[in-house]
Design a protein around this motif. Sequence first.
Motif, short mmCIF file in Angstrom:
data_model
loop_
_atom_site.label_atom_id
_atom_site.label_comp_id
_atom_site.label_asym_id
_atom_site.label_seq_id
_atom_site.Cartn_x
_atom_site.Cartn_y
_atom_site.Cartn_z
N THR A 78 23.45 8.87 -1.06
CA THR A 78 23.37 9.85 -2.13
C THR A 78 22.32 9.40 -3.14
OG1 THR A 78 25.73 10.31 -1.88
CG2 THR A 78 24.69 11.05 -3.92
N ALA A 79 21.40 10.29 -3.45
CA ALA A 79 20.36 9.96 -4.43
C ALA A 79 20.98 9.70 -5.80
CB ALA A 79 19.34 11.08 -4.52
N THR A 80 20.43 8.70 -6.49
CA THR A 80 20.91 8.33 -7.82
C THR A 80 19.74 8.45 -8.80
OG1 THR A 80 22.45 6.76 -6.84
CG2 THR A 80 21.91 6.43 -9.15
N LEU B 125 12.57 6.55 -4.83
CA LEU B 125 13.91 7.03 -4.49
C LEU B 125 14.90 5.87 -4.60
CD1 LEU B 125 15.69 9.36 -3.34
CD2 LEU B 125 15.07 8.54 -1.04
N VAL B 126 16.05 6.15 -5.24
CA VAL B 126 17.15 5.19 -5.32
C VAL B 126 18.39 5.91 -4.81
CG1 VAL B 126 18.58 3.75 -6.83
CG2 VAL B 126 16.12 3.97 -7.28
N VAL C 298 22.82 -0.29 -2.09
CA VAL C 298 21.82 0.46 -2.84
C VAL C 298 20.51 0.39 -2.06
CG1 VAL C 298 20.57 0.69 -5.01
CG2 VAL C 298 22.94 -0.12 -5.03
N ARG C 299 19.95 1.55 -1.75
CA ARG C 299 18.68 1.61 -1.02
C ARG C 299 17.60 2.06 -2.01
NH1 ARG C 299 18.68 4.83 4.49
NH2 ARG C 299 19.05 6.59 3.11
N VAL C 300 16.58 1.22 -2.14
CA VAL C 300 15.50 1.49 -3.09
C VAL C 300 14.20 1.64 -2.30
CG1 VAL C 300 14.23 0.63 -5.10
CG2 VAL C 300 16.67 0.13 -4.87
N GLY D 129 0.81 -1.21 0.00
CA GLY D 129 0.00 0.00 0.00
C GLY D 129 0.85 1.27 0.00
N GLU D 130 2.00 1.22 0.63
CA GLU D 130 2.89 2.37 0.74
C GLU D 130 4.31 1.97 0.36
OE1 GLU D 130 2.11 5.54 1.72
OE2 GLU D 130 0.01 4.92 1.74
N PRO D 131 5.06 2.90 -0.25
CA PRO D 131 6.47 2.60 -0.56
C PRO D 131 7.28 2.42 0.72
CG PRO D 131 5.71 4.52 -1.80
CD PRO D 131 4.64 4.19 -0.79
N THR D 132 8.19 1.46 0.70
CA THR D 132 9.12 1.23 1.80
C THR D 132 10.52 1.06 1.23
OG1 THR D 132 8.71 -1.15 1.75
CG2 THR D 132 7.42 0.13 3.32
N ALA D 133 11.52 1.29 2.06
CA ALA D 133 12.91 1.20 1.62
C ALA D 133 13.46 -0.21 1.89
CB ALA D 133 13.76 2.23 2.34
#
Length: 197
Positions: free
Chosen positions: A94-96, A84-85, A130-132, A51-55
């Motif tokens: 750092t955002a990619t 967000l990646v 890498v955090r997505v 239901g919601e984005p999670t990392a």
Amino acid sequence: MANEYANLATLKAMLDLEVGDNSRDDLLNKALSAASRGIDRVTGRRFFLDGEPTARVFNPAGRVVCDASGTRLLLDDLGAAPTLVETGSGSSWTATTDYETGPDNALVRGRPITFLLRPSGGWGSGATRVRVTAAWGWPAVPDEIEQAALIQAARLFKRKDSPEGVTGSAEWGVVRVSRRDPDVWALIEHFILPGFG
């Protein structure tokens, strides 16, 4: 119940049960839930969308494939484009933005995104992660998975009538109930991730 791959009304129709008769709804709902989670276990994935984005954090080691198009980071199923990646580790991220999602047109075809491609550059090494952040799962339940859940739920519901795995009739005699339903297997086998099943 939540995140079942078929609904109660369809299961009742399949079993020729009256929609208004709710005396067996608890058993039917448990069968739907067990069938759905069983499909998850066998395939190594789940077909509902968060239901919601999670990392989630991924170590590129063992998850990177390099070819002529660039460097692919293999991911769990994403049912929507990432919000967000980031690359980094610990408290330093750092955002990619120089990536593409793949396979091409996956979401339009009702399939999940399974990798991020960097046409020029890699995904890091050593301690780099890498955090997505995304909604994980599938964008919609595939028809084959819904049908497999219905067949398996009906089988589980009827299992109470076949003690010790044996069922029978006066016409056919006694028959042992097979461990794996061939129709369910045929419907789900092409969804199984390597290393599962």
